[in-house]
Design a protein around this motif. Sequence first.
Motif, mmCIF file in Angstrom:
data_model
loop_
_atom_site.group_PDB
_atom_site.id
_atom_site.type_symbol
_atom_site.label_atom_id
_atom_site.label_comp_id
_atom_site.label_asym_id
_atom_site.label_seq_id
_atom_site.Cartn_x
_atom_site.Cartn_y
_atom_site.Cartn_z
ATOM 1 N N THR A 248 0.841 -1.186 0.000
ATOM 2 C CA THR A 248 0.000 0.000 0.000
ATOM 3 C C THR A 248 0.878 1.237 0.000
ATOM 4 O O THR A 248 1.782 1.375 0.832
ATOM 5 C CB THR A 248 -0.910 0.041 1.241
ATOM 6 N N GLY A 249 0.637 2.138 -0.946
ATOM 7 C CA GLY A 249 1.398 3.372 -1.032
ATOM 8 C C GLY A 249 0.476 4.560 -1.192
ATOM 9 O O GLY A 249 -0.752 4.412 -1.268
ATOM 10 N N VAL A 250 1.068 5.741 -1.222
ATOM 11 C CA VAL A 250 0.314 6.982 -1.367
ATOM 12 C C VAL A 250 0.709 7.644 -2.678
ATOM 13 O O VAL A 250 1.905 7.796 -2.965
ATOM 14 C CB VAL A 250 0.591 7.944 -0.192
ATOM 15 N N VAL A 251 -0.293 8.010 -3.470
ATOM 16 C CA VAL A 251 -0.059 8.680 -4.749
ATOM 17 C C VAL A 251 -0.571 10.112 -4.646
ATOM 18 O O VAL A 251 -1.734 10.338 -4.305
ATOM 19 C CB VAL A 251 -0.781 7.960 -5.904
ATOM 20 N N PHE A 252 0.306 11.070 -4.926
ATOM 21 C CA PHE A 252 -0.045 12.484 -4.866
ATOM 22 C C PHE A 252 -0.218 13.023 -6.283
ATOM 23 O O PHE A 252 0.682 12.898 -7.115
ATOM 24 C CB PHE A 252 1.054 13.285 -4.155
ATOM 25 N N THR A 253 -1.371 13.617 -6.546
ATOM 26 C CA THR A 253 -1.661 14.196 -7.853
ATOM 27 C C THR A 253 -1.974 15.670 -7.690
ATOM 28 O O THR A 253 -2.747 16.051 -6.802
ATOM 29 C CB THR A 253 -2.860 13.488 -8.519
ATOM 30 N N GLY A 254 -1.369 16.502 -8.512
ATOM 31 C CA GLY A 254 -1.621 17.935 -8.461
ATOM 32 C C GLY A 254 -1.199 18.576 -9.770
ATOM 33 O O GLY A 254 -0.344 18.040 -10.491
ATOM 34 N N ALA A 255 -1.796 19.703 -10.084
ATOM 35 C CA ALA A 255 -1.488 20.407 -11.336
ATOM 36 C C ALA A 255 -1.653 19.495 -12.546
ATOM 37 O O ALA A 255 -0.907 19.588 -13.528
ATOM 38 C CB ALA A 255 -0.069 20.983 -11.283
ATOM 39 N N GLY A 256 -2.605 18.567 -12.459
ATOM 40 C CA GLY A 256 -2.917 17.713 -13.591
ATOM 41 C C GLY A 256 -1.983 16.552 -13.838
ATOM 42 O O GLY A 256 -2.008 15.953 -14.909
ATOM 43 N N ARG A 257 -1.153 16.204 -12.863
ATOM 44 C CA ARG A 257 -0.209 15.101 -13.061
ATOM 45 C C ARG A 257 0.120 14.460 -11.714
ATOM 46 O O ARG A 257 -0.109 15.047 -10.651
ATOM 47 C CB ARG A 257 1.087 15.611 -13.697
ATOM 48 N N VAL A 258 0.636 13.246 -11.772
ATOM 49 C CA VAL A 258 1.157 12.604 -10.569
ATOM 50 C C VAL A 258 2.475 13.291 -10.220
ATOM 51 O O VAL A 258 3.373 13.393 -11.053
ATOM 52 C CB VAL A 258 1.392 11.095 -10.793
ATOM 53 N N ILE A 259 2.569 13.789 -8.997
ATOM 54 C CA ILE A 259 3.771 14.534 -8.607
ATOM 55 C C ILE A 259 4.659 13.771 -7.619
ATOM 56 O O ILE A 259 5.774 14.211 -7.318
ATOM 57 C CB ILE A 259 3.414 15.913 -8.013
ATOM 58 N N GLY A 260 4.185 12.649 -7.135
ATOM 59 C CA GLY A 260 5.032 11.876 -6.238
ATOM 60 C C GLY A 260 4.297 10.695 -5.642
ATOM 61 O O GLY A 260 3.065 10.626 -5.677
ATOM 62 N N VAL A 261 5.082 9.749 -5.136
ATOM 63 C CA VAL A 261 4.512 8.608 -4.426
ATOM 64 C C VAL A 261 5.343 8.341 -3.177
ATOM 65 O O VAL A 261 6.537 8.668 -3.113
ATOM 66 C CB VAL A 261 4.482 7.331 -5.295
ATOM 67 N N LEU A 262 4.681 7.765 -2.184
ATOM 68 C CA LEU A 262 5.343 7.286 -0.976
ATOM 69 C C LEU A 262 5.009 5.814 -0.806
ATOM 70 O O LEU A 262 3.845 5.418 -0.917
ATOM 71 C CB LEU A 262 4.846 8.030 0.270
ATOM 72 N N VAL A 263 6.015 5.003 -0.532
ATOM 73 C CA VAL A 263 5.800 3.602 -0.213
ATOM 74 C C VAL A 263 6.565 3.306 1.073
ATOM 75 O O VAL A 263 7.767 3.582 1.163
ATOM 76 C CB VAL A 263 6.276 2.662 -1.335
ATOM 77 N N LEU A 264 5.860 2.772 2.072
ATOM 78 C CA LEU A 264 6.473 2.487 3.361
ATOM 79 C C LEU A 264 6.851 1.013 3.459
ATOM 80 O O LEU A 264 6.147 0.150 2.940
ATOM 81 C CB LEU A 264 5.507 2.815 4.500
ATOM 82 N N ASP A 265 7.960 0.754 4.138
ATOM 83 C CA ASP A 265 8.301 -0.610 4.545
ATOM 84 C C ASP A 265 7.869 -0.750 5.999
ATOM 85 O O ASP A 265 8.436 -0.100 6.880
ATOM 86 C CB ASP A 265 9.814 -0.825 4.446
ATOM 87 N N VAL A 266 6.865 -1.564 6.244
ATOM 88 C CA VAL A 266 6.339 -1.747 7.595
ATOM 89 C C VAL A 266 6.762 -3.121 8.096
ATOM 90 O O VAL A 266 6.539 -4.130 7.415
ATOM 91 C CB VAL A 266 4.808 -1.611 7.616
#
Length: 302
Positions: A248-266
Motif C-alpha cells: 500500500t502506497g500513497v499517490v499524490f496528484t496535483g497540477a494535472g499530473r502525478v507529482i510523487g509517491v510514498l511507499v512504506l516498509d512496515v
Amino acid sequence: MTTDAFAAHRRLLFSVAYRILGTATDAEDAVQDAWMKWSAADRSDVAEPKAYLVRIVSNVAMDRLRAVRSRREVYVGPWLPEPIRTDAGTGAETDTDTVSMALLMVLETLSPLERAVFVLKEAFGFTHAEIADAVERSEDAVRQAAHRAREHVQARRPRFHATAVKQREVTERFFAAASGGDINTLMQLLAPDVTVWTDGGGKVRQALRPVTGAQRVAAWFATFGEQPYQGVALADMRVDLAELNGRTGVVFTGAGRVIGVLVLDVDADGRIAAIHNVANPDKLRAVATGEPRLTAGPPSDQ
C-alpha cells in the motif's frame, strides 16, 4: 506464429525485464529489443517459444543493466526503482516479495548475472537447467550465482513484513499524522533507525542523501502539510492510496499530473522501517497510467 507467440508471452517478458532492470521504461525497451531479435531470428527449430523468448529478454536486460549502471552511479541523489501499480484492478498478478521497492533496491547490489539468475529462480520458478539455457552459462555457474545471490539478498532484505491489512492501516495513520503535524504519532509509528530515501533525479528538489533516525524523520514529515510540495499546496492535491510494488502506497496528484509517491516498509511489529519517496517525473508514468502490467510466476505454458 511470430506475433501470436510474442504477444502471448509479452507480460511475462516485461515482468522478467522489470525485475532485472528496476524501471518500467528500461524494461519496455528491453521487451522491444527482444521483439526485434525474435522477428529477425530463424525460428524453424524453436520448439518452446516461451523459453526462447525468456532467453532473449534475459540477455537483453542484462546487457542494458550493464549500460545503465554507469548512469545510475552519477545519478543526482538516491536512485530508487521506478514504482509500478500492482492493484488487483489493473490485472497485475504480482509476487509481492520479488517486486517490492525494498527488494529491488537490494537487487541493485548484485551483478547483472546474479540478478537475472535470482529473478528467474525466485520470482518465476525456473530450474537451474532452464536458467542456464536462458543466460547462456553452464548449470554449475548458474548454481553458484544463485547461491551467491540468495545469500546476499537474505543478508540485506527485510526479514519480516506486516500483513497487507497492517500495511494499509499504518500507511493511513502515517499520512494523517504527517498532514496534521502530529509528531507524537509519527514517533510512535517510526522504527528508531527508520530511513527515508527520496528520488527527485535532479529534476525535483529532494534530499540528496538518505535521512535516518526517527527524530529527524518525524520532524521532517511533521511539516508536510504546512508548505507546498512542488508548488502545490496539500489542500489542492488529490491523495490516493494505491498498491505500488505489492505494498500500500500513497499517490499524490496535483497540477494535472502525478507529482510523487510514498511507499512504506512496515515491519512485523507495525513500525515503519523505511520510506521510499519517488518524485522524479520520469519515473511516475507507470503509476499515472497503470501500464504496463506485471505477471507472476512460475508462468504456465501457453
